[in-house]
Design an enzyme around this catalytic site. Structure first.
Site, PDB file in Angstrom:
ATOM      1  N   ASN A   1     -58.052 -30.530  20.102  1.00 43.81           N
ATOM      2  CA  ASN A   1     -59.191 -29.978  19.333  1.00 43.81           C
ATOM      3  C   ASN A   1     -60.457 -29.826  20.185  1.00 43.81           C
ATOM      4  OD1 ASN A   1     -59.121 -32.799  19.281  1.00 43.81           O
ATOM      5  ND2 ASN A   1     -60.340 -32.932  17.419  1.00 43.81           N
TER       6      ASN A   1
ATOM      7  N   LYS B   1     -52.317 -37.418  30.256  1.00 40.93           N
ATOM      8  CA  LYS B   1     -51.494 -36.368  29.648  1.00 40.93           C
ATOM      9  C   LYS B   1     -52.404 -35.570  28.740  1.00 40.93           C
ATOM     10  CE  LYS B   1     -49.195 -36.072  25.948  1.00 40.93           C
ATOM     11  NZ  LYS B   1     -49.727 -34.723  25.607  1.00 40.93           N
TER      12      LYS B   1
ATOM     13  N   PRO C   1     -53.459 -31.983  26.444  1.00 38.11           N
ATOM     14  CA  PRO C   1     -52.828 -31.316  25.311  1.00 38.11           C
ATOM     15  C   PRO C   1     -52.040 -30.076  25.760  1.00 38.11           C
ATOM     16  CG  PRO C   1     -55.166 -30.775  25.414  1.00 38.11           C
ATOM     17  CD  PRO C   1     -54.903 -31.702  26.558  1.00 38.11           C
TER      18      PRO C   1
ATOM     19  N   GLY D   1     -56.204 -39.132  18.939  1.00 37.80           N
ATOM     20  CA  GLY D   1     -55.262 -38.319  18.166  1.00 37.80           C
ATOM     21  C   GLY D   1     -55.090 -38.886  16.771  1.00 37.80           C
TER      22      GLY D   1
ATOM     23  N   GLU E   1     -59.013 -43.825  19.689  1.00 41.78           N
ATOM     24  CA  GLU E   1     -59.987 -43.038  18.916  1.00 41.78           C
ATOM     25  C   GLU E   1     -59.149 -42.157  18.007  1.00 41.78           C
ATOM     26  OE1 GLU E   1     -61.719 -40.378  17.389  1.00 41.78           O
ATOM     27  OE2 GLU E   1     -62.074 -39.390  19.311  1.00 41.78           O
TER      28      GLU E   1
ATOM     29  N   CYS F   1     -62.551 -34.865  14.377  1.00 40.31           N
ATOM     30  CA  CYS F   1     -62.255 -36.153  13.746  1.00 40.31           C
ATOM     31  C   CYS F   1     -63.458 -36.691  12.973  1.00 40.31           C
ATOM     32  CB  CYS F   1     -61.759 -37.151  14.772  1.00 40.31           C
ATOM     33  SG  CYS F   1     -62.830 -37.280  16.199  1.00 40.31           S
TER      34      CYS F   1
ATOM     35  N   GLU G   1     -56.698 -36.985   5.955  1.00 42.36           N
ATOM     36  CA  GLU G   1     -57.610 -36.165   6.755  1.00 42.36           C
ATOM     37  C   GLU G   1     -57.113 -34.710   6.780  1.00 42.36           C
ATOM     38  OE1 GLU G   1     -57.294 -37.129  10.933  1.00 42.36           O
ATOM     39  OE2 GLU G   1     -59.285 -36.344  11.337  1.00 42.36           O
TER      40      GLU G   1
HETATM   41  P1  NAD Z   1     -49.908 -35.450  16.315  1.00 44.05           P
HETATM   42  O1  NAD Z   1     -50.160 -36.781  15.791  1.00 44.05           O
HETATM   43  O2  NAD Z   1     -48.484 -35.017  16.505  1.00 44.05           O
HETATM   44  O3  NAD Z   1     -50.615 -35.243  17.738  1.00 44.05           O
HETATM   45  C1  NAD Z   1     -51.969 -35.529  17.975  1.00 44.05           C
HETATM   46  C2  NAD Z   1     -52.126 -35.561  19.497  1.00 44.05           C
HETATM   47  O4  NAD Z   1     -51.355 -36.635  20.009  1.00 44.05           O
HETATM   48  C3  NAD Z   1     -51.581 -34.313  20.199  1.00 44.05           C
HETATM   49  O5  NAD Z   1     -52.437 -33.998  21.266  1.00 44.05           O
HETATM   50  C4  NAD Z   1     -50.209 -34.721  20.697  1.00 44.05           C
HETATM   51  O6  NAD Z   1     -49.828 -34.063  21.890  1.00 44.05           O
HETATM   52  C5  NAD Z   1     -50.373 -36.189  20.950  1.00 44.05           C
HETATM   53  N1  NAD Z   1     -49.158 -36.944  20.704  1.00 44.05           N
HETATM   54  C6  NAD Z   1     -48.290 -36.809  19.686  1.00 44.05           C
HETATM   55  N2  NAD Z   1     -47.300 -37.706  19.784  1.00 44.05           N
HETATM   56  C7  NAD Z   1     -47.549 -38.428  20.900  1.00 44.05           C
HETATM   57  C8  NAD Z   1     -46.905 -39.521  21.545  1.00 44.05           C
HETATM   58  N3  NAD Z   1     -45.789 -40.084  21.048  1.00 44.05           N
HETATM   59  N4  NAD Z   1     -47.450 -39.992  22.682  1.00 44.05           N
HETATM   60  C9  NAD Z   1     -48.582 -39.472  23.205  1.00 44.05           C
HETATM   61  N5  NAD Z   1     -49.241 -38.451  22.638  1.00 44.05           N
HETATM   62  C10 NAD Z   1     -48.740 -37.940  21.496  1.00 44.05           C
HETATM   63  O7  NAD Z   1     -50.637 -34.479  15.397  1.00 44.05           O
HETATM   64  P2  NAD Z   1     -50.948 -32.939  15.446  1.00 44.05           P
HETATM   65  O8  NAD Z   1     -49.968 -32.194  14.608  1.00 44.05           O
HETATM   66  O9  NAD Z   1     -51.166 -32.439  16.837  1.00 44.05           O
HETATM   67  O10 NAD Z   1     -52.298 -33.038  14.677  1.00 44.05           O
HETATM   68  C11 NAD Z   1     -52.194 -33.576  13.367  1.00 44.05           C
HETATM   69  C12 NAD Z   1     -53.254 -34.502  13.045  1.00 44.05           C
HETATM   70  O11 NAD Z   1     -53.635 -35.368  14.117  1.00 44.05           O
HETATM   71  C13 NAD Z   1     -54.529 -33.778  12.746  1.00 44.05           C
HETATM   72  O12 NAD Z   1     -54.461 -33.183  11.509  1.00 44.05           O
HETATM   73  C14 NAD Z   1     -55.512 -34.904  12.837  1.00 44.05           C
HETATM   74  O13 NAD Z   1     -55.461 -35.679  11.693  1.00 44.05           O
HETATM   75  C15 NAD Z   1     -54.994 -35.724  13.984  1.00 44.05           C
HETATM   76  N6  NAD Z   1     -55.733 -35.419  15.221  1.00 44.05           N
HETATM   77  C16 NAD Z   1     -56.835 -36.156  15.456  1.00 44.05           C
HETATM   78  C17 NAD Z   1     -57.581 -35.897  16.583  1.00 44.05           C
HETATM   79  C18 NAD Z   1     -58.815 -36.696  16.887  1.00 44.05           C
HETATM   80  O14 NAD Z   1     -59.716 -36.195  17.543  1.00 44.05           O
HETATM   81  N7  NAD Z   1     -58.888 -37.965  16.504  1.00 44.05           N
HETATM   82  C19 NAD Z   1     -57.202 -34.892  17.452  1.00 44.05           C
HETATM   83  C20 NAD Z   1     -56.037 -34.151  17.182  1.00 44.05           C
HETATM   84  C21 NAD Z   1     -55.308 -34.442  16.048  1.00 44.05           C
END
Ligand code: NAD
Length: 479
Positions: A152, A175, A177, A228, A250, A284, A381
């Site tokens: 994001n 790692k 995005p 994330g 975070e 977030c 969220e």
């Molecule tokens: P997700 O949980 O699959 O991934 C979020 C991030 O984590 C991505 O960049 C992904 O590459 C990474 N990720 C996923 N699984 C991982 C793992 N096992 N090990 C290391 N990294 C991993 O979710 P998404 O579909 O990408 O996004 C869905 C939700 O995640 C969003 O709707 C939001 O709620 C949350 N999100 C939060 C933030 C934040 O700034 N806190 C950022 C991105 C997404």
């Protein structure tokens, strides 16, 4: 201008080639392929671990002045390349170019802040009971770190973690995005040009789960930092916990916004609409659950809808665009499911409500009224351009409602009454609370959550805490 993106290991770029695994990088506005992204296999991860370990042996002994110089030089280079980095980010992430430029320009300041603050990592002397003993408390870099940053705010989230690790004297395997890699790749290139020794910063991409499992389980890694979702954060924290590694998380939020009757509603709506539709709501700390005093809710709705109607949706490269597409198709499906569930639970649709019929991941700016607290939208969220509005009649009660969820990242309160402001500031449970404006995320202020939204602060005087170990040296100075 968008090129294939490689891994960056030990100061060398390894581009996609031969039959090595790679991913397509897709423009979320058009669904066209922008380029290919190299994926790390186990050998690549081993090389990154080796490089970061070797580099740490030297970097940990560097002076604060040396590290500060690299960070400051990175800051200077970033400022001279804002437009090109931002354009790449708009192409792979989707946000409007003006927002991407603001992200790069503003977040360059994280490098400056860390350059300044790393010179102020002090130890202390503790008076000893025995006058022959000197007790010093020193700070030492924890070691090789691994970090995982999301799509994001690709630039913002990567630069915060890079600067904190490097400024503390740690080395890092990041790692980034896979969906929005270009701005992160630009950072690796910039730090190399800023004089960072090879191996101090390594960049990998690929299968997030495989990479995080491998790195977190490695004996060579001392610390894990993740930004994330809460679900993934909990998994990674558990992995790290099993190996007793330092962790900072975070994670997501579902920020309550409480608008009291005394507020200047027009001003409040301007602030909230700007904040809510920035980055298409994929933030977030985005204002997320709107609670408005029942005596002013009609007036609030009128102003909110009028301002939301002015949010022009389009391709991020179009200078008239205020809101771009969502970064990926998963987000469109998630949002649609949340809106449909709200309507089925009895909410009323005020505007928007669905995807926009054009190529790309476009979703309408959406406002819903009377969303029941049982609807998923009030519990999960949304991470998108959807505003649920609910009326309240008693401030203490609504603060309790706001605090009832397990999230604790950000919260917002608006009132012209001093007593109400104090109640909001003291009563809301969140790591970051903003009263009467949208004022979070400065380099000099700590950024982080409480409860399920995580732990550890990025930025502020706290920024180096989780990258440093505290060590006591108790020395008998004379017989
Ligand atoms: P997700 O949980 O699959 O991934 C979020 C991030 O984590 C991505 O960049 C992904 O590459 C990474 N990720 C996923 N699984 C991982 C793992 N096992 N090990 C290391 N990294 C991993 O979710 P998404 O579909 O990408 O996004 C869905 C939700 O995640 C969003 O709707 C939001 O709620 C949350 N999100 C939060 C933030 C934040 O700034 N806190 C950022 C991105 C997404």
């Amino acid at each position: 201008m968008y090129k294939d993106i490689g891994l960056f290991i030990d100061g060398e770029w390894l581009y996609p080639e031969g039959d090595k695994a790679c991913l397509d990088i897709i423009n979320p506005s058009t669904h066209q392929t922008l380029g290919r992204l190299a994926c790390a296999d186990q050998d690549d991860l081993d090389r990154a671990l080796h490089a970061a370990t070797q580099a740490f042996a030297q970097w940990k002994t560097s002076s604060a002045e040396e590290r500060s110089k690299v960070l400051y030089e990175a800051y200077r280079i970033i400022l001279s390349e804002v437009e090109s980095i931002a354009a790449l980010m708009t192409l792979d992430q989707g946000k409007p170019l003006a927002e991407a430029m603001a992200e790069v320009r503003f977040c360059a300041e994280h490098a400056k802040w860390h350059a300044e603050e790393c010179k102020r990592v002090y130890g202390r002397l503790v008076p000893a009971r025995n006058p022959k003993v000197r007790q010093s408390v020193v700070k030492r870099p924890v070691g090789v770190c691994c970090a995982f940053t999301p799509w994001n705010f690709p630039f913002n989230q990567a630069i915060r973690k890079i600067c904190a690790a490097l400024g503390a004297g740690c080395t890092l395997i990041l790692k980034g995005p896979e969906e929005a890699p270009a701005a992160v790749a630009a950072l690796a290139d910039i730090f190399q040009r800023a004089g960072l020794p090879d191996g101090c910063l390594n960049l990998v991409w690929g299968n997030p789960e495989q990479i995080s499992n491998y790195l977190i389980n490695s004996e060579k890694v001392a610390k894990v930092s993740f930004t994330g979702s809460i679900a993934v954060g909990k998994k990674l924290a558990a992995l790290a916990g099993a190996k007793m590694k330092r962790v900072s998380m975070e994670l997501g939020g579902h920020a309550a916004v409480i608008v009291c009757a005394s507020s200047d509603l027009d001003k409040v709506c301007s602030v909230l609409v700007d904040a809510k539709f920035r980055n298409a709501g994929q933030i977030c700390i985005s204002p997320s659950r709107f609670f408005v005093h029942e005596s002013v809710i009609d007036e609030f709705m009128t102003a909110l809808v009028a301002k939301t109607r002015q949010v022009r949706v389009g391709d991020g490269m179009d200078p008239d665009t205020r809101m771009g597409p969502l970064c990926n198709a998963r987000q469109v499906e998630r949002l649609q499911a949340l809106v449909d569930d709200s309507l089925a639970s009895g909410a009323s649709l005020v505007m928007g409500g669905g995807r926009i019929d054009r190529p790309g991941n476009y979703f309408q700016p959406t406002v819903l009224a009377n969303v029941p607290s049982t609807a998923r939208l009030m519990q999960e969220e949304p991470f998108g351009p959807v505003i649920p509005v609910v009326a309240f009649d008693d401030l203490d009660t609504v603060i309790g409602v706001a605090n009832a969820l397990p999230y604790g990242l950000a919260a917002y309160g608006f009132s012209e009454d001093r007593i109400e402001c104090a109640k909001l500031a003291e009563g809301l449970e969140a790591g970051m609370i903003s009263i009467n404006h949208y004022g979070l995320g400065m380099p000099e202020t700590p950024f982080g959550g409480i409860k399920d939204s995580g732990y550890g602060s990025e930025g502020g005087a706290e920024t180096y805490d989780s990258y440093l170990s505290t060590v006591l040296i108790s020395e008998m100075t004379r017989p």
